[in-house]
Design a protein around this motif. Sequence first.
Motif, short mmCIF file in Angstrom:
data_model
loop_
_atom_site.label_atom_id
_atom_site.label_comp_id
_atom_site.label_asym_id
_atom_site.label_seq_id
_atom_site.Cartn_x
_atom_site.Cartn_y
_atom_site.Cartn_z
N LYS A 71 0.89 -1.15 0.16
CA LYS A 71 0.00 -0.05 0.03
C LYS A 71 1.00 1.17 0.00
O LYS A 71 1.60 1.47 1.01
CB LYS A 71 -0.93 -0.18 1.24
CG LYS A 71 -1.79 1.26 1.05
CD LYS A 71 -2.81 1.31 2.50
CE LYS A 71 -3.61 2.43 2.30
NZ LYS A 71 -4.51 2.46 3.76
N ILE A 72 0.69 2.13 -0.93
CA ILE A 72 1.16 3.37 -1.17
C ILE A 72 0.41 4.27 -0.47
O ILE A 72 -0.78 4.39 -0.52
CB ILE A 72 1.56 3.70 -2.45
CG1 ILE A 72 2.39 2.83 -3.29
CG2 ILE A 72 2.31 5.23 -2.53
CD1 ILE A 72 2.35 3.02 -4.87
N GLY A 73 1.26 5.18 0.51
CA GLY A 73 0.13 6.12 1.39
C GLY A 73 1.03 7.22 1.71
O GLY A 73 2.16 7.40 1.58
N ARG A 74 0.26 8.28 2.40
CA ARG A 74 0.82 9.58 2.80
C ARG A 74 1.62 10.18 1.83
O ARG A 74 2.80 10.88 2.18
CB ARG A 74 1.42 9.38 4.09
CG ARG A 74 0.65 8.71 5.18
CD ARG A 74 -0.76 9.42 5.29
NE ARG A 74 -1.25 9.00 6.74
CZ ARG A 74 -2.27 7.93 6.97
NH1 ARG A 74 -2.61 7.21 5.78
NH2 ARG A 74 -2.98 7.70 8.10
N VAL A 75 1.22 10.21 0.55
CA VAL A 75 2.08 10.99 -0.50
C VAL A 75 1.78 12.55 -0.53
O VAL A 75 0.57 13.21 -0.23
CB VAL A 75 1.71 10.53 -1.90
CG1 VAL A 75 2.39 11.28 -3.04
CG2 VAL A 75 1.88 8.99 -2.15
N ALA A 76 2.99 13.18 -0.24
CA ALA A 76 2.80 14.68 0.06
C ALA A 76 4.07 15.36 -0.23
O ALA A 76 5.19 14.74 -0.54
CB ALA A 76 2.62 14.95 1.70
N TYR A 107 -1.26 -1.10 -4.26
CA TYR A 107 -2.76 -0.48 -4.05
C TYR A 107 -2.44 0.94 -3.36
O TYR A 107 -1.59 1.10 -2.80
CB TYR A 107 -3.31 -1.27 -3.08
CG TYR A 107 -4.60 -0.92 -2.41
CD1 TYR A 107 -5.68 -1.04 -2.90
CD2 TYR A 107 -4.33 0.06 -1.04
CE1 TYR A 107 -6.74 -0.41 -2.23
CE2 TYR A 107 -5.44 0.22 -0.28
CZ TYR A 107 -6.78 0.33 -1.03
OH TYR A 107 -7.87 0.68 -0.46
N LEU A 108 -3.51 1.83 -3.57
CA LEU A 108 -3.62 3.04 -2.65
C LEU A 108 -4.68 3.64 -2.64
O LEU A 108 -5.79 3.23 -3.29
CB LEU A 108 -2.65 4.17 -3.45
CG LEU A 108 -2.74 4.42 -4.87
CD1 LEU A 108 -4.04 5.46 -5.16
CD2 LEU A 108 -1.38 4.68 -5.67
N GLY A 109 -4.99 4.30 -1.55
CA GLY A 109 -6.30 5.25 -1.59
C GLY A 109 -6.11 6.33 -1.80
O GLY A 109 -5.37 7.35 -1.36
#
Length: 152
Positions: A71-76, A107-109
């Motif tokens: 899971k790829i997340g918290r992209v900033a 996967y990502l949200g």
Amino acid sequence: MQEPVILPVPVFSTLANAAFALRREVFVWEQKVPPEVELDHYDLEATHFAAIAEGEVVGTLRLVYLREHVKIGRVAVRQHFRGRGIARKMIGIAMDHARAQGHDRFYLGAQSDKLEFYRSLGFVPFGPEFIDGGMPHRAMRDYDKDSARLAD
């Protein structure tokens, strides 16, 4: 601007702390995500990445290794540095890092207004829209694309 340096950083390092501060700046201050939602238990086990340019952390993301996918997340990306391809480059480097360890399902949200960006990286949306951090999101993945269906 010189090309940013993007690298994995240990969770309790100075660079990771700067990345967490950037997340707070983008998600909590800019986007009004509740602070108790922005940090979670995955932060201790995730692989964090930092993009460094002009002597500061200007981008960050994390990878969480789950059984079914990464899971790829918290992209900033810091506001002043947006539109320069930093997020795209970070995601590519992070995915290459995971692939080097034998992982090939991602996967990502995605915030619903960012779907086209993630589509351009090979992700497809599926399932119903959901609220995360007070904003509409869609689940996206880069595998089993033919079976991905939106539901509203």
